[in-house]
Motif scaffolding. Structure first.
Motif, PDB file in Angstrom:
ATOM      1  N   ARG A 166     -67.122  27.468-131.301  1.00  0.00           N
ATOM      2  CA  ARG A 166     -66.009  28.005-130.516  1.00  0.00           C
ATOM      3  C   ARG A 166     -65.195  28.979-131.359  1.00  0.00           C
ATOM      4  O   ARG A 166     -64.739  30.019-130.855  1.00  0.00           O
ATOM      5  N   PRO A 177     -69.133  32.722-120.922  1.00  0.00           N
ATOM      6  CA  PRO A 177     -69.035  31.466-120.161  1.00  0.00           C
ATOM      7  C   PRO A 177     -70.277  30.585-120.249  1.00  0.00           C
ATOM      8  O   PRO A 177     -70.128  29.357-120.357  1.00  0.00           O
ATOM      9  N   GLU A 180     -70.003  28.658-123.407  1.00  0.00           N
ATOM     10  CA  GLU A 180     -68.918  27.674-123.261  1.00  0.00           C
ATOM     11  C   GLU A 180     -69.415  26.466-122.460  1.00  0.00           C
ATOM     12  O   GLU A 180     -69.087  25.320-122.772  1.00  0.00           O
TER      13      GLU A 180
ATOM     14  N   PRO B  55     -66.789  39.264-117.222  1.00  0.00           N
ATOM     15  CA  PRO B  55     -66.577  37.933-116.669  1.00  0.00           C
ATOM     16  C   PRO B  55     -65.094  37.697-116.388  1.00  0.00           C
ATOM     17  O   PRO B  55     -64.242  38.338-116.993  1.00  0.00           O
ATOM     18  N   GLY B  60     -64.125  31.226-119.303  1.00  0.00           N
ATOM     19  CA  GLY B  60     -64.583  30.544-120.515  1.00  0.00           C
ATOM     20  C   GLY B  60     -63.576  29.513-120.989  1.00  0.00           C
ATOM     21  O   GLY B  60     -63.936  28.383-121.353  1.00  0.00           O
ATOM     22  N   ILE B  63     -63.626  26.448-118.755  1.00  0.00           N
ATOM     23  CA  ILE B  63     -64.791  25.591-119.022  1.00  0.00           C
ATOM     24  C   ILE B  63     -64.536  24.777-120.290  1.00  0.00           C
ATOM     25  O   ILE B  63     -64.753  23.571-120.325  1.00  0.00           O
ATOM     26  N   ARG B  64     -64.043  25.452-121.311  1.00  0.00           N
ATOM     27  CA  ARG B  64     -63.811  24.798-122.595  1.00  0.00           C
ATOM     28  C   ARG B  64     -62.791  23.662-122.450  1.00  0.00           C
ATOM     29  O   ARG B  64     -62.945  22.594-123.037  1.00  0.00           O
TER      30      ARG B  64
END
Lengths: 334, 94
Positions: A166, A177, A180, B55, B60, B63-64
């Motif tokens: 990360r 994404p 992720e 995106p 992201g 989701i994380r």
């Protein structure tokens, strides 16, 4: 390269007069330079390889001094590696730290190795050899004063991996994404931690030198770190490191069970197939992160390279693969 | 209006010359790079006019943070976007 200065240093290190008869650059990695040295040591002809850093070194890889220490530890653990001879941290000799190892015969070309193995319907013996080599690497366990540069082992290799990936995604700044999604799946399905071992972290077809179907050297130690042994097992067997021979799950060269059986015979314990698949997902994510970083090096103008540029275009396939594997992990099929 | 043939046609035509006429007469030492050039031209040709949407900026992060763990449509959406990207970079993998 100042030959006189180098041969003087080598003579001192070897405790015998070393004369350099010939030298030429070998095809190396993106990170290092390998130089062939034809020498005489005390009048006897020997063939050595000098390994040093390229100018555009990845910050995440270990330096040559550390790599030399790893090679010595691996050699002592019975891993098939080039015999490490001398290490030099003094930049005054050739301009950068370097070490010298004995030259080993063979070639380390992933595609050629996979093609050769596929032509014979998979090379179970070679796959088993890779398992045995890896088990010997994993016999190196902390604490090790000679490997203090590796730092303390992580309390939990999975958590450490997810945090590291990360961080690299954040540093790169491009939203990804699918990666992720894969990391979140790993977080949700993380297995309990195992006692840490030395992970090579780039143990794959193409990083083992081979001759006539036998391993002559395990190469490229610069990403080694303490971790879960399944990290290496997953890296070797991940779909993205099968060099097009997808049905040969062990590195595109042989069947998975032969590889794991070789490992178990040497290690004295059975790897957990579910953990191997878990770390195949980790491997795919990590390779995607590395590939994106390689393209970023090209894009930054620091190192304009068609090879790095094309590596960036491997990322979508890796992301696609990550989604498949993460789905399987969620479904409990992994 | 740009003159025809368009950029995609030019890339495809030039790539065919590279692969069919030049590659066979190139020395072995230059063939790998020539194939890489051909790959780059193919990707570039497929990329002309292809969708190129960034995106969703927060996807992201969401989701994380686990905010979409129970979103049944998430994987389908991620695959749709990935498919578009793959169609440019490496359609053989689809």
């Amino acid at each position: 390269m100042d030959e006189g200065r180098l041969s003087a240093w080598l003579s001192d290190a070897a405790g015998a007069p070393v004369a350099i008869l010939s030298h030429h650059r070998l095809s190396g990695g993106a990170i290092q330079q390998n130089v062939f040295l034809g020498v005489t040591r005390g009048g006897v002809a020997e063939e050595w390889v000098l390994r040093t850093d390229n100018t555009a070194t990845l910050a995440v890889s270990l330096g040559r001094g550390a790599e030399f220490a790893l090679l010595r530890a691996a050699h002592a653990a019975g891993v098939t590696v080039p015999e490490p001879l001398f290490g030099c941290e003094d930049r005054g000799v050739i301009g950068a730290p370097f070490f010298v190892m004995r030259r080993v015969a063979g070639s380390a070309t992933g595609h050629a190795a996979a093609k050769r193995a596929a032509a014979m319907g998979g090379d179970a013996a070679l796959a088993g050899d890779h398992g045995r080599q890896l088990a010997r690497i994993h016999s190196i366990r902390p604490p090790r004063a000679d490997l203090a540069f590796l730092g303390a082992p992580p309390a939990d290799a999975t958590t450490a991996f997810i945090t590291r990936m990360r961080g690299r995604l954040d540093d790169a700044g491009t939203p990804r994404p699918p990666l992720e999604y894969g990391l979140r799946a790993m977080e949700l399905h993380a297995p309990p931690p195992l006692p840490p071992v030395l992970c090579h972290n780039d143990f794959r077809t193409g990083n083992t030198m081979q001759q006539e179907g036998h391993i002559t050297a395990v190469l490229d130690w610069e990403f080694a770190a303490w971790g879960d042994p399944h990290e290496d097992l997953g890296w070797f067997t991940a779909r993205c490191w099968r060099f097009g021979q997808y049905h040969l799950e062990a590195g595109g060269i042989g069947p998975l069970d032969a590889f794991l059986a070789g490992y178990a015979a040497e290690a004295g314990w059975q790897p957990d197939p579910a953990r191997v698949r878990f770390w195949q997902l980790g491997a795919t994510i990590r390779w995607a992160v590395i590939a994106a970083d390689q393209a970023a090096r090209h894009l930054s103008g620091r190192e304009t390279s068609l090879e790095l540029a094309l590596t960036g275009h491997m990322v979508p396939e890796l992301e696609w693969d990550v989604l498949d594997q993460a789905e399987a992990l969620h479904a409990g099929k992994a | 209006m740009q003159e025809k043939p368009d950029p995609r046609n030019l890339l495809e035509t030039a790539r065919a010359v590279l692969l069919e006429r030049l590659l066979p007469v190139l020395p072995e030492s230059a063939r790998l790079e020539a194939r890489m050039v051909a790959s780059a031209m193919a990707i570039a040709a497929r990329g002309i006019g292809a969708a190129d949407e960034a995106p969703e900026p927060e996807l992201g992060a969401a989701i994380r943070a686990g905010l979409l763990d129970d979103d049944p449509g998430l994987l389908v959406r991620l695959r749709e976007t990935a498919r578009v990207r793959l169609a440019v970079s490496n359609p053989r993998a689809l």
